[in-house]
Design a protein around this motif. Structure first.
Motif, PDB file in Angstrom:
ATOM      1  N   ARG A  53      -5.616  -6.921  -0.103  1.00 27.48           N
ATOM      2  CA  ARG A  53      -6.882  -7.120  -0.955  1.00 27.48           C
ATOM      3  C   ARG A  53      -6.138  -6.624  -2.399  1.00 27.48           C
ATOM      4  O   ARG A  53      -6.640  -7.269  -3.474  1.00 27.48           O
ATOM      5  CB  ARG A  53      -7.722  -6.040  -0.715  1.00 27.48           C
ATOM      6  N   ARG A  54      -5.553  -5.735  -2.502  1.00 29.25           N
ATOM      7  CA  ARG A  54      -4.877  -5.226  -4.169  1.00 29.25           C
ATOM      8  C   ARG A  54      -4.041  -6.527  -4.653  1.00 29.25           C
ATOM      9  O   ARG A  54      -4.054  -6.950  -5.792  1.00 29.25           O
ATOM     10  CB  ARG A  54      -3.985  -4.194  -4.059  1.00 29.25           C
ATOM     11  N   GLU A  94      -9.823 -13.087   1.468  1.00 24.98           N
ATOM     12  CA  GLU A  94     -10.342 -12.505   2.763  1.00 24.98           C
ATOM     13  C   GLU A  94     -10.281 -13.386   3.792  1.00 24.98           C
ATOM     14  O   GLU A  94      -9.862 -12.824   5.393  1.00 24.98           O
ATOM     15  CB  GLU A  94     -11.840 -12.104   2.548  1.00 24.98           C
ATOM     16  N   PRO A 129      -5.370  -0.274   8.393  1.00 26.47           N
ATOM     17  CA  PRO A 129      -6.223  -0.096   6.915  1.00 26.47           C
ATOM     18  C   PRO A 129      -5.502   0.000   6.048  1.00 26.47           C
ATOM     19  O   PRO A 129      -5.989  -0.690   4.990  1.00 26.47           O
ATOM     20  CB  PRO A 129      -6.788   1.154   7.316  1.00 26.47           C
ATOM     21  N   LEU A 130      -4.143   0.171   5.806  1.00 22.94           N
ATOM     22  CA  LEU A 130      -3.512   0.313   4.469  1.00 22.94           C
ATOM     23  C   LEU A 130      -3.162  -1.173   4.339  1.00 22.94           C
ATOM     24  O   LEU A 130      -2.980  -1.528   3.195  1.00 22.94           O
ATOM     25  CB  LEU A 130      -2.000   1.119   4.818  1.00 22.94           C
ATOM     26  N   TYR A 155      -4.612  -3.932   5.031  1.00 22.07           N
ATOM     27  CA  TYR A 155      -5.912  -4.466   4.488  1.00 22.07           C
ATOM     28  C   TYR A 155      -5.930  -4.269   3.051  1.00 22.07           C
ATOM     29  O   TYR A 155      -6.414  -5.019   2.269  1.00 22.07           O
ATOM     30  CB  TYR A 155      -7.242  -4.092   5.281  1.00 22.07           C
ATOM     31  N   ASP A 156      -5.793  -3.117   2.679  1.00 24.12           N
ATOM     32  CA  ASP A 156      -6.083  -2.704   1.394  1.00 24.12           C
ATOM     33  C   ASP A 156      -5.008  -3.251   0.474  1.00 24.12           C
ATOM     34  O   ASP A 156      -5.169  -3.542  -0.614  1.00 24.12           O
ATOM     35  CB  ASP A 156      -5.936  -1.079   1.167  1.00 24.12           C
ATOM     36  N   ALA A 204       0.750  -1.092  -0.007  1.00 25.21           N
ATOM     37  CA  ALA A 204       0.093  -0.013   0.228  1.00 25.21           C
ATOM     38  C   ALA A 204       0.676   1.152   0.051  1.00 25.21           C
ATOM     39  O   ALA A 204       0.743   2.245  -0.623  1.00 25.21           O
ATOM     40  CB  ALA A 204      -0.961   0.157   1.298  1.00 25.21           C
TER      41      ALA A 204
END
Length: 499
Positions: free
Chosen positions: A427-428, A433, A420-421, A423-424, A367
């Motif tokens: 996902r990228r 999940e 949060p970064l 997680y992002d 991220a």
């Protein structure tokens, strides 16, 4: 550093030949980077875990040769001291359920190591620094019977010209005054006290600089949240004592060279980079060869002939400069590739804790590397370095700097910004999940409770001492309980404290 070396000594002619060959390798790497000669089919990850071997009394068990012979598995290798072994987990893609499969495979490796070590009266311990080490365990006789380790020991002490000094001031245990360690050693075996998890991420050449810079930004919060090395030689020191110990244990500089500003071989670095070439070039420019062994390959001729050059001398040299985030050039199946090797994390306490640390790193690194305005354009390199040492010294009590937020504790930085970064980023990377939630959920709870391996070890020993137990007995009992709880595979933030 993984290769065996000649048992013969080195002479000045060897060193001159080695320097020329390293420079030729560097020139070859530069050509490969400019011509786009690297493989990058998909993003792969890898992981190495260093383990201690302990006996029934929780003391180091100098049995790695016997255990490795019993294991008879190339994924297990020796390490510097006879009480260390290392697991090298085969690389795999990052996407999908790969990290869940990696957790399963790593647990199987650990179980196999426990089974085979048990036949030698030993058991593996996943912990950043074995708290029951004594100065006797740093005697040179305990170096693993491998030529490269003996030669590395001899070359570091020849360069230094004097015995090694270990000097650290600690972060106080609850209700106790700060402690101080001042001692010396006549071998590099204090380095073997540092057992770590090394995370590898394969990246494309044009992406390397961003991923390395991102890794440097994350180092401080990684060690603060993942600390697991609070004791050394009976003293309560930094929450992640591996960081100063590894620096001092491999230091080739006497005091005069330190005063002149000569760089240590355990190195955070000194600037943000624009290419992986910057790091290899710095290693060549600043650090003399410790193990000047050469092979017969001409790397430029190999490249001209359409072969992937081994760059043997450059890789060997790179293995004797211990950056906390190290650049790696490697060849697999005849194809060259590049990796970021993250080296700041300790081993343990459990497989799930280590996998959580890995998931956070891979996600947050991606991220940050792909952000429109990179964080390192708003943050000085010195601030990132100071974060590393603050996080290592004080764990969750550290104050870390982050652009736009100023100074804050690691748990707040993690929960507000970095988790949060992560997680992002995962996902990228198309991580499933279920894997994301499993591993990053551990990091979230660790931050909400402010409990990591170092906290648990320090609190357990402090409670034992308040009950009248002496330090050595408290450390042995703590380690025994630590190994019992580690076997449950419950993450460390859930571990109970005994009254």
């Amino acid at each position: 550093m993984g290769q065996d070396l000649s048992a013969d000594g080195f002479n000045p002619r060897d060193r001159a030949r080695y320097r020329r060959k390293v420079q030729r390798c560097l020139d070859t790497l530069g050509m490969m980077l400019s011509e786009g000669g690297f493989s990058f089919p998909r993003r792969h990850i890898g992981l190495e875990v260093e383990l201690n071997l302990v006996d029934a009394a929780m003391r180091p068990s100098m049995t790695n040769a016997e255990v490795l012979e019993a294991l008879d598995n190339p994924s297990f290798t020796n390490e510097l001291s006879q009480h260390n072994i290392e697991i090298n987990v085969p690389p795999r893609p990052l996407a999908g359920d790969s990290m869940l499969a990696l957790e399963h495979d790593l647990r199987e490796y650990i179980e196999k190591a426990e089974e085979k070590a048990g036949a030698s009266g030993a058991r593996p311990a996943m912990i950043g620094i074995l708290p029951t080490l004594t100065p006797d365990h740093f005697d040179q006789k305990w170096i693993t019977n491998n030529t490269r380790y003996t030669m590395l020991n001899d070359q570091i002490f020849a360069a230094r010209g004097e015995e090694m000094t270990l000097s650290m001031d600690g972060a106080a245990l609850t209700g106790c005054p700060p402690e101080r360690l001042r001692t010396s050693a006549e071998s590099i075996l204090p380095e073997a006290a540092c057992t770590s998890v090394q995370l590898h991420l394969q990246v494309a050449p044009e992406e390397f600089a961003a991923h390395w810079n991102a890794a440097q930004c994350l180092a401080g919060v990684q060690v603060a949240v993942g600390a697991n090395s609070p004791f050394l030689l009976g003293k309560a020191l930094w929450h992640e004592t591996r960081i100063p110990l590894f620096l001092q244990a491999t230091d080739t500089r006497p005091e005069e060279l330190k005063n002149q500003g000569v760089r240590p071989r355990v190195w955070f670095g000194e600037r943000w980079i624009t290419s992986i070439f910057d790091l290899f070039e710095e290693n060549v420019r600043y650090f003399p060869g410790l193990l000047p062994e050469t092979d017969g390959e001409d790397p430029l001729e190999a490249l001209a002939a359409g072969r992937a050059p081994k760059l043997t001398e450059l890789r060997l040299h790179n293995g004797t400069v211990w950056r906390w985030n190290r650049p790696v050039y490697d060849v697999m199946d005849g194809r060259p590739h590049l990796r970021v090797e993250n080296r700041v994390l300790p081993a343990g306490p459990t497989v799930v804790d280590m996998m959580a640390n890995a998931a956070f790193f891979f996600g947050a690194q991606r991220a940050l590397a792909e952000a429109e305005r990179p964080v390192w354009t708003r943050m000085s390199f010195q601030s990132a370095e100071e974060n590393l040492y603050a996080g290592a010294r004080n764990g969750f009590d550290a104050q870390l700097y982050w652009p736009g937020l100023g100074w804050l504790h690691p748990d707040e930085l993690m929960l507000r910004v970095l988790l949060p970064l992560a997680y992002d980023g995962l996902r990228r990377a198309r991580v499933s999940e279920s894997a994301i939630n499993r591993f990053l959920g551990v990091i979230e709870q660790r931050c909400l409770t402010r409990r990591n391996g170092a906290w648990w070890q320090r609190e357990t020993v402090a409670r034992a001492q308040r009950a009248g137990t002496d330090r050595d007995t408290a450390l042995s009992a703590m380690l025994s309980r630590y190994l019992e709880l580690a076997r449950t595979e419950e993450p460390v933030h859930t571990w109970p404290l005994e009254d």
